[in-house]
Design a protein around this motif. Structure first.
Motif, mmCIF file in Angstrom:
data_model
loop_
_atom_site.group_PDB
_atom_site.id
_atom_site.type_symbol
_atom_site.label_atom_id
_atom_site.label_comp_id
_atom_site.label_asym_id
_atom_site.label_seq_id
_atom_site.Cartn_x
_atom_site.Cartn_y
_atom_site.Cartn_z
ATOM 1 N N ASP A 8 -10.498 -12.210 78.773
ATOM 2 C CA ASP A 8 -11.420 -11.196 78.988
ATOM 3 C C ASP A 8 -10.743 -9.930 79.724
ATOM 4 O O ASP A 8 -10.747 -10.649 81.497
ATOM 5 C CB ASP A 8 -13.184 -11.150 79.233
ATOM 6 N N GLY A 11 -13.600 -8.064 82.647
ATOM 7 C CA GLY A 11 -14.909 -8.918 83.354
ATOM 8 C C GLY A 11 -14.283 -8.180 85.508
ATOM 9 O O GLY A 11 -15.249 -9.150 85.677
ATOM 10 N N TRP A 70 -17.491 -2.742 77.251
ATOM 11 C CA TRP A 70 -17.217 -4.805 78.393
ATOM 12 C C TRP A 70 -18.829 -4.637 79.141
ATOM 13 O O TRP A 70 -19.619 -3.818 79.203
ATOM 14 C CB TRP A 70 -16.345 -4.473 79.129
ATOM 15 N N MET A 89 -16.195 -9.651 76.369
ATOM 16 C CA MET A 89 -16.822 -11.025 75.824
ATOM 17 C C MET A 89 -17.513 -11.183 74.712
ATOM 18 O O MET A 89 -16.438 -12.733 73.863
ATOM 19 C CB MET A 89 -18.212 -11.365 77.041
ATOM 20 N N LEU A 93 -15.377 -14.519 72.699
ATOM 21 C CA LEU A 93 -15.808 -15.775 71.823
ATOM 22 C C LEU A 93 -15.696 -16.397 70.789
ATOM 23 O O LEU A 93 -15.867 -17.420 70.091
ATOM 24 C CB LEU A 93 -17.352 -16.047 73.135
ATOM 25 N N THR A 106 -13.399 -15.309 81.449
ATOM 26 C CA THR A 106 -13.656 -14.566 81.672
ATOM 27 C C THR A 106 -14.113 -14.700 83.601
ATOM 28 O O THR A 106 -14.650 -15.341 84.157
ATOM 29 C CB THR A 106 -15.157 -13.966 81.223
ATOM 30 N N THR A 110 -21.930 -13.125 85.559
ATOM 31 C CA THR A 110 -21.729 -14.787 84.615
ATOM 32 C C THR A 110 -23.135 -15.158 84.146
ATOM 33 O O THR A 110 -22.661 -15.652 83.083
ATOM 34 C CB THR A 110 -21.882 -16.136 86.373
ATOM 35 N N ALA A 113 -21.837 -14.353 80.980
ATOM 36 C CA ALA A 113 -20.935 -14.653 80.079
ATOM 37 C C ALA A 113 -21.643 -15.965 79.754
ATOM 38 O O ALA A 113 -21.555 -16.433 78.107
ATOM 39 C CB ALA A 113 -19.875 -15.658 81.121
ATOM 40 N N THR A 116 -23.847 -15.480 76.105
ATOM 41 C CA THR A 116 -22.711 -15.137 75.246
ATOM 42 C C THR A 116 -22.481 -16.074 74.862
ATOM 43 O O THR A 116 -22.507 -16.809 73.675
ATOM 44 C CB THR A 116 -21.884 -13.761 75.464
ATOM 45 N N ALA A 117 -21.663 -16.928 75.301
ATOM 46 C CA ALA A 117 -21.214 -18.140 74.955
ATOM 47 C C ALA A 117 -22.098 -18.998 74.528
ATOM 48 O O ALA A 117 -21.550 -19.912 73.282
ATOM 49 C CB ALA A 117 -20.615 -18.921 75.922
ATOM 50 N N CYS A 299 -14.881 -23.288 78.060
ATOM 51 C CA CYS A 299 -15.494 -21.648 78.231
ATOM 52 C C CYS A 299 -15.274 -21.496 79.674
ATOM 53 O O CYS A 299 -16.120 -22.511 80.392
ATOM 54 C CB CYS A 299 -16.738 -21.343 77.953
ATOM 55 N N VAL A 301 -15.597 -20.023 83.906
ATOM 56 C CA VAL A 301 -15.983 -18.179 84.068
ATOM 57 C C VAL A 301 -15.541 -18.812 85.115
ATOM 58 O O VAL A 301 -15.661 -19.593 86.753
ATOM 59 C CB VAL A 301 -17.443 -18.638 84.255
#
Length: 337
Positions: A8, A11, A70, A89, A93, A106, A110, A113, A116-117, A299, A301
């Protein structure tokens, strides 16, 4: 074979500059192909300039992926996830979900993220709630995995059991810790200590096929006694943020003490080397961010203030996670509990 990692590019607090420099470092030193996600018209000239300055114009396996939006640090996570459907993001993903990349990194919002994940990748079989894990330095030099550090503020004993299994598999597969020692964070080692949550969780953890050592205390996060420490996201986040504050205090105080006490040029040089080694040992950028364990993909973060080295290490951790096939290990362990 090189592994594809999505980054990302929009980010961090100072995006996209740390991301571009971190991508260049990763492409130079790691066996990866980096896909920078963000507005191409913004990223292309910056990437071209970064390559000219940091790689002598040498062609590197870095590719741009268009995303028109973003999610900023100021955005409300839930609202931004729903409204910004072409965010860097979500686009990144989606590449992981579709098998076009092995992992996603990313340094952005947080909460966004994690949301979205979970939405794009989904959870692993047997996982009720994914957990965010932090890797902490210890006095022995062997890292300690603390989870959850913020994904789940309120947890029940079953959540903590799943966190223990996921953290143990991560420590074994990615950090290469043989038979990781797992502890439950409490206010005392005795079984009677703690609140109702820890007292109800303790017997469940004892029944698992883990190297479970019982209750551990806050000091055990850094003394090397445990390899994995389990708690809810409220306690874990407080512990993590307190640790970051103490690390900054110690680093700043040590720097000032060295300045005031070291007078000779040779002494200053030796002190500088010792200080740099100390700072590197406790620097979050060396650990590359926190993996979100329990989602279908790698993933990672990172911290919003991540520099290029932290970004590079985040890419490294994502690649190690994907190559180790940690998620398969987690699913097998959860099914075999």
């Amino acid at each position: 074979m090189p592994i594809d990692i999505v980054l990302d590019a929009m980010g961090s607090d100072k995006a996209p500059d740390p991301e571009i420099r971190g991508a260049i470092l990763a492409a130079r030193h790691l066996d990866v192909r980096v896909h920078l996600v963000g507005p191409e018209d913004l990223l292309r000239p910056k990437l071209r300039e970064g390559l000219r300055m940091h790689s002598g114009g040498r062609k590197l396996p870095i590719f741009l992926v268009q995303a028109s939006e973003w999610i900023s640090m100021e955005d409300k996570a839930a609202q931004a996830v729903r409204s910004k459907r072409d965010s860097s993001m979500r686009v990144g993903l989606r590449m992981v979900r579709e098998g076009r990349a092995g992992g996603f990194v990313t340094a952005g919002n947080t909460g966004a993220a994690m949301a979205t994940a979970k939405m794009v990748l989904g959870s692993l079989s047997g996982v009720d709630r994914p957990a965010l894990a932090a890797v902490l330095p210890t006095t022995t030099g062997r890292p300690c995995v603390l989870l959850d550090v913020g994904a789940n503020v309120d947890c029940d004993p079953e959540n903590l059991v799943q966190f223990a299994i996921m953290g143990e598999r991560y420590a074994h597969s990615v950090l290469h810790v043989p038979a990781p020692r797992v502890g439950l964070l409490s206010i005392g080692e005795e079984e009677t200590k703690g609140n109702s949550q820890t007292r109800d969780t303790l017997p469940l953890l004892r029944d698992l096929k883990l190297n479970f050592m019982g209750n551990v205390e806050g000091r055990d996060l850094y003394n090397g006694r445990a390899d994995v420490v389990v708690c809810d996201g409220f306690i874990g986040n407080v512990a993590l943020k307190t640790s970051e504050g103490i690390a900054k205090l110690v680093t700043s105080s040590l720097r000032e003490s060295l300045k005031s006490t070291v007078t000779s040029q040779v002494g200053a040089l030796l002190s500088r080397k010792a200080f740099d080694a100390f700072k590197k040992r406790i620097d979050y950028s060396e650990y590359g961010g926190a993996p979100l364990l329990g989602v279908r993909g790698a993933c990672i973060v990172g911290h919003g203030s991540s520099n290029e080295r932290a970004i590079m290490n985040g890419i490294r951790v994502a690649a190690e996670f994907a190559r180790a096939d940690v998620n398969s290990d987690i699913e097998v362990a959860l099914a075999d509990r």
